[in-house]
Design a protein around this motif. Structure first.
Motif, PDB file in Angstrom:
ATOM      1  N   LYS A   1      -3.080  10.703  -3.842  1.00 16.02           N
ATOM      2  CA  LYS A   1      -4.285  10.840  -3.012  1.00 16.02           C
ATOM      3  C   LYS A   1      -5.419   9.955  -3.524  1.00 16.02           C
ATOM      4  N   GLU A   2      -5.590   9.917  -4.868  1.00 12.87           N
ATOM      5  CA  GLU A   2      -6.683   9.122  -5.456  1.00 12.87           C
ATOM      6  C   GLU A   2      -6.536   7.649  -5.084  1.00 12.87           C
ATOM      7  N   ASN A   3      -5.291   7.145  -5.151  1.00 10.28           N
ATOM      8  CA  ASN A   3      -5.065   5.739  -4.824  1.00 10.28           C
ATOM      9  C   ASN A   3      -5.339   5.469  -3.352  1.00 10.28           C
ATOM     10  N   ALA A   4      -4.901   6.397  -2.511  1.00  7.15           N
ATOM     11  CA  ALA A   4      -5.130   6.238  -1.072  1.00  7.15           C
ATOM     12  C   ALA A   4      -6.627   6.201  -0.792  1.00  7.15           C
ATOM     13  N   ASP A   5      -7.365   7.096  -1.454  1.00  3.42           N
ATOM     14  CA  ASP A   5      -8.821   7.148  -1.252  1.00  3.42           C
ATOM     15  C   ASP A   5      -9.495   5.871  -1.722  1.00  3.42           C
ATOM     16  N   GLU A   6      -9.075   5.391  -2.905  1.00  2.04           N
ATOM     17  CA  GLU A   6      -9.674   4.183  -3.455  1.00  2.04           C
ATOM     18  C   GLU A   6      -9.365   2.970  -2.586  1.00  2.04           C
ATOM     19  N   ALA A   7      -8.122   2.907  -2.115  1.00  2.00           N
ATOM     20  CA  ALA A   7      -7.731   1.794  -1.233  1.00  2.00           C
ATOM     21  C   ALA A   7      -8.553   1.844   0.043  1.00  2.00           C
ATOM     22  N   PHE A   8      -8.754   3.055   0.546  1.00  2.94           N
ATOM     23  CA  PHE A   8      -9.537   3.202   1.779  1.00  2.94           C
ATOM     24  C   PHE A   8     -10.994   2.804   1.559  1.00  2.94           C
ATOM     25  N   ALA A   9     -11.525   3.179   0.401  1.00  3.74           N
ATOM     26  CA  ALA A   9     -12.919   2.819   0.096  1.00  3.74           C
ATOM     27  C   ALA A   9     -13.075   1.304   0.040  1.00  3.74           C
ATOM     28  N   ALA A  10     -12.077   0.613  -0.512  1.00  4.04           N
ATOM     29  CA  ALA A  10     -12.124  -0.855  -0.567  1.00  4.04           C
ATOM     30  C   ALA A  10     -11.980  -1.434   0.833  1.00  4.04           C
TER      31      ALA A  10
ATOM     32  N   GLN B   1      -7.579  -3.368  -1.730  1.00  2.00           N
ATOM     33  CA  GLN B   1      -7.039  -2.454  -0.711  1.00  2.00           C
ATOM     34  C   GLN B   1      -5.517  -2.547  -0.645  1.00  2.00           C
ATOM     35  N   LEU B   2      -4.968  -3.697  -1.060  1.00  4.63           N
ATOM     36  CA  LEU B   2      -3.512  -3.867  -1.081  1.00  4.63           C
ATOM     37  C   LEU B   2      -2.935  -3.607  -2.466  1.00  4.63           C
ATOM     38  N   ALA B   3      -3.685  -3.989  -3.512  1.00  3.30           N
ATOM     39  CA  ALA B   3      -3.187  -3.822  -4.885  1.00  3.30           C
ATOM     40  C   ALA B   3      -3.007  -2.352  -5.242  1.00  3.30           C
ATOM     41  N   LEU B   4      -3.757  -1.473  -4.562  1.00  2.00           N
ATOM     42  CA  LEU B   4      -3.705  -0.050  -4.891  1.00  2.00           C
ATOM     43  C   LEU B   4      -2.535   0.668  -4.217  1.00  2.00           C
ATOM     44  N   LEU B   5      -1.884  -0.008  -3.292  1.00  4.59           N
ATOM     45  CA  LEU B   5      -0.816   0.645  -2.534  1.00  4.59           C
ATOM     46  C   LEU B   5       0.542   0.003  -2.850  1.00  4.59           C
ATOM     47  N   PRO B   6       1.634   0.791  -2.769  1.00  2.00           N
ATOM     48  CA  PRO B   6       2.954   0.228  -3.098  1.00  2.00           C
ATOM     49  C   PRO B   6       3.335  -0.963  -2.205  1.00  2.00           C
ATOM     50  N   GLN B   7       2.906  -0.929  -0.951  1.00  2.00           N
ATOM     51  CA  GLN B   7       3.255  -2.038  -0.055  1.00  2.00           C
ATOM     52  C   GLN B   7       2.691  -3.373  -0.544  1.00  2.00           C
TER      53      GLN B   7
ATOM     54  N   THR C   1       8.247  -6.117  11.404  1.00  2.00           N
ATOM     55  CA  THR C   1       7.723  -5.157  12.370  1.00  2.00           C
ATOM     56  C   THR C   1       8.888  -4.356  12.944  1.00  2.00           C
ATOM     57  N   GLY C   2       8.598  -3.312  13.640  1.00  2.00           N
ATOM     58  CA  GLY C   2       9.623  -2.424  14.176  1.00  2.00           C
ATOM     59  C   GLY C   2       9.041  -1.032  14.203  1.00  2.00           C
ATOM     60  N   ASN C   3       9.899  -0.041  14.262  1.00  2.00           N
ATOM     61  CA  ASN C   3       9.392   1.322  14.286  1.00  2.00           C
ATOM     62  C   ASN C   3       8.666   1.629  12.987  1.00  2.00           C
ATOM     63  N   ALA C   4       7.580   2.367  13.101  1.00  2.00           N
ATOM     64  CA  ALA C   4       6.879   2.810  11.900  1.00  2.00           C
ATOM     65  C   ALA C   4       7.775   3.788  11.164  1.00  2.00           C
ATOM     66  N   GLN C   5       7.890   3.609   9.823  1.00  2.00           N
ATOM     67  CA  GLN C   5       8.723   4.546   9.071  1.00  2.00           C
ATOM     68  C   GLN C   5       7.957   5.828   8.806  1.00  2.00           C
ATOM     69  N   ASP C   6       8.704   6.826   8.393  1.00  2.00           N
ATOM     70  CA  ASP C   6       8.079   8.120   8.128  1.00  2.00           C
ATOM     71  C   ASP C   6       7.027   7.982   7.024  1.00  2.00           C
ATOM     72  N   ALA C   7       5.889   8.578   7.259  1.00  2.00           N
ATOM     73  CA  ALA C   7       4.753   8.412   6.351  1.00  2.00           C
ATOM     74  C   ALA C   7       5.063   8.890   4.936  1.00  2.00           C
ATOM     75  N   ASN C   8       5.979   9.876   4.819  1.00  2.00           N
ATOM     76  CA  ASN C   8       6.245  10.438   3.493  1.00  2.00           C
ATOM     77  C   ASN C   8       7.331   9.677   2.727  1.00  2.00           C
ATOM     78  N   ASN C   9       7.849   8.589   3.336  1.00  2.00           N
ATOM     79  CA  ASN C   9       8.853   7.796   2.622  1.00  2.00           C
ATOM     80  C   ASN C   9       8.298   7.181   1.354  1.00  2.00           C
ATOM     81  N   LEU C  10       7.027   6.805   1.397  1.00  2.00           N
ATOM     82  CA  LEU C  10       6.397   6.174   0.245  1.00  2.00           C
ATOM     83  C   LEU C  10       5.369   7.120  -0.343  1.00  2.00           C
ATOM     84  N   PRO C  11       5.684   7.748  -1.461  1.00  2.00           N
ATOM     85  CA  PRO C  11       4.694   8.649  -2.048  1.00  2.00           C
ATOM     86  C   PRO C  11       3.499   7.852  -2.610  1.00  2.00           C
ATOM     87  N   ILE C  12       2.309   8.200  -2.188  1.00  2.00           N
ATOM     88  CA  ILE C  12       1.093   7.533  -2.673  1.00  2.00           C
ATOM     89  C   ILE C  12       0.130   8.607  -3.158  1.00  2.00           C
TER      90      ILE C  12
END
Lengths: 221, 252
Positions: free
Chosen positions: B151-160, B188-194, B138-149
């Motif tokens: 759009k399709e993956n983000a949408d699919e992860a969100f749908a899950a 929801q986790l498998a679709l994202l780099p994290q 935990t700590g400061n949230a990093q810049d959102a654009n540090n991890l390129p994701i």
């Protein structure tokens, strides 16, 4: 290899086993049906008997026959195990279930359809496999002649047609379901898999069902 | 337009997990078609309390379809006759005057009845605890654009991630299987780099926990997907299968 056994004994692993053995049996159906369809050449069974002779004597085919029985037994064993285990997961049944609202009846009845197929298969093996492998009679009495003889009985013809209908519904769910269990669900491929599955489930059982009917009504000689 | 219904309710009553339950029949009248199903039960419960009877116990919280608490098996279907809604969002206009409505709790050995229509769904929590997380400092949230994701993956992860953990998938499944829930939480986790770092151990741990809790296997009937109030796709189950089997062969 304990890791593999553990994985195959998980709920997902049992389904993977079901899918792989199922797809293997599907490949067998294609070979079996293609070869049997030679009777429709209406050449008095010459081509068919040649094919049957090849299948009965070729060492690779004979080895695959053992693999086929192993695959079939594994499919039956795994299916029964899944059916029994799944049944135990809901000890108190619902008073009212509207299954038709969310799924196809044959997708919920794979155990029943499989049992019907097994009963049919026992009869079928007794008719033809036992005849061609375990009795000495192929020289003067061909498999084609045996088909002609067996399918003179109208009860047998009806049982065979019912067996083919069970097979059709079993495949209608099983074909595409196998790909899902393997993990092959993809927008690019799944619609094609479902279409091929539906065609296979209709064409193969229909071709099989046409055989006893054709013999009974003397459409082939 | 508002109408009023007279209904016969067949409701499962059970004091606790250790005694047998049975159906009780109740008549309710003058039910507004604009009421939600839970409000209709509230009306019945008010009357039961006034008459000195034990009100029907049922789970509910937000009453706006996002918390996943309500869990009624109505006329043979989880969350009732409509698709894409939870019981709290099911309105009485979906029923006919004079109708008999059967109400049961979720039925699964992994979901024991606590009382009446309330079941214990903590098995879901234990599946999440087994691996449905990412271990990050935990700590400061990093810049959102540090991890390129993509759009399709983000949408699919969100749908899950839309899964509210209500358990309708288990209730609808003929095998009381939790595959749709678990696969949504894996996906929801498998679709994202994290989620990649712990991907293999996550799939194995969550499936092992799911089996240990006593949920059934998948028959691919698709009943879960059809009854899910959040429209979670069974594509997630195929993804979980891939994650699990690749973990089987690649993990050390």
């Amino acid at each position: 290899m304990a890791w593999l056994a553990k994985s195959l004994n998980s709920s997902l692993g049992k389904k993977l086993l079901m899918a792989i053995t199922g797809l293997f049996l599907i490949s067998f159906l294609l070979v079996h049906c293609s070869l049997n369809a030679l009777i429709f050449l209406n050449d008095g069974g010459v081509a068919f008997n040649e094919g049957a002779e090849f299948m009965g004597t070729n060492p690779i085919i004979r080895t695959m026959e053992i693999v086929l029985f192993a695959g079939l037994l594994l499919h039956i064993y795994d299916g029964l195990r899944l059916w029994l285990e799944n049944k135990s997961k809901r000890p108190v049944a619902y008073a009212k279930v509207d299954g038709a609202a969310n799924s196809k009846w044959y997708s919920r009845s794979m155990g029943l359809l499989g049992t019907l197929l097994l009963l049919f298969l026992i009869l079928h093996l007794k008719h033809f496999w036992y005849f061609s492998r375990l009795t000495e009679g192929l020289e003067d009495h061909t498999l084609y002649a045996e088909m002609q003889a067996v399918f003179m009985n109208p009860v047998v013809v009806v049982v065979y047609v019912l067996g083919c209908i069970s097979l059709g519904y079993h495949l209608l769910h099983g074909f595409s379901s196998a790909f899902q269990s393997i993990g092959w669900n993809h927008p690019k491929y799944t619609p094609t898999i479902k279409t091929i599955g539906a065609i296979f489930s209709i064409v193969i059982p229909a071709a099989f069902a046409a055989m006893p009917i054709a013999f009974y009504f003397h459409l082939i000689h | 337009m508002e109408g009023h219904l007279n209904l016969t309710l067949k409701i499962w009553r059970q004091k606790n997990a250790s005694v047998a339950g049975k159906f009780e029949t109740y008549q309710v009248s003058g039910i507004s078609t604009d009421m939600s199903f839970l409000e209709m039960i509230d009306v019945l419960n008010n009357r039961l309390i006034e008459e000195g009877d034990d009100p029907v116990a049922f789970d509910h919280d937000c009453r706006e379809g996002i918390c996943g608490m309500c869990s009624m098996y109505i006329n043979g279907r989880p969350h009732g006759p409509n698709r894409g809604v939870t019981t709290c969002q099911l309105h009485m206009r979906s029923f006919q005057d004079g109708e008999t409505i059967t109400v049961e709790p979720w039925r699964a050995s992994a979901f024991p009845v606590i009382k009446d229509l309330v079941v214990n769904r903590s098995a879901f929590d234990r599946i999440i605890a087994a691996g449905g997380f990412v271990s990050v400092n935990t700590g400061n949230a990093q810049d959102a654009n540090n991890l390129p994701i993509p759009k399709e993956n983000a949408d699919e992860a969100f749908a899950a991630a839309a899964c509210i953990g209500c358990g309708a998938c288990v209730a609808a499944c003929k095998n009381a299987s939790a595959m749709l829930f678990t696969s949504a939480k894996v996906s929801q986790l498998a679709l994202l780099p994290q989620g990649q770092v712990e991907a293999a151990s996550r799939a194995q741990a969550m499936v092992a926990q799911m089996d240990e809790e006593g949920f059934g296997a998948c028959s691919n009937t698709g009943a879960c997907e059809a009854e899910c109030p959040k429209g979670i796709s069974i594509e997630n189950i195929a993804r979980m299968n891939r994650e699990y089997f690749s973990a089987t062969f690649s993990s050390k």
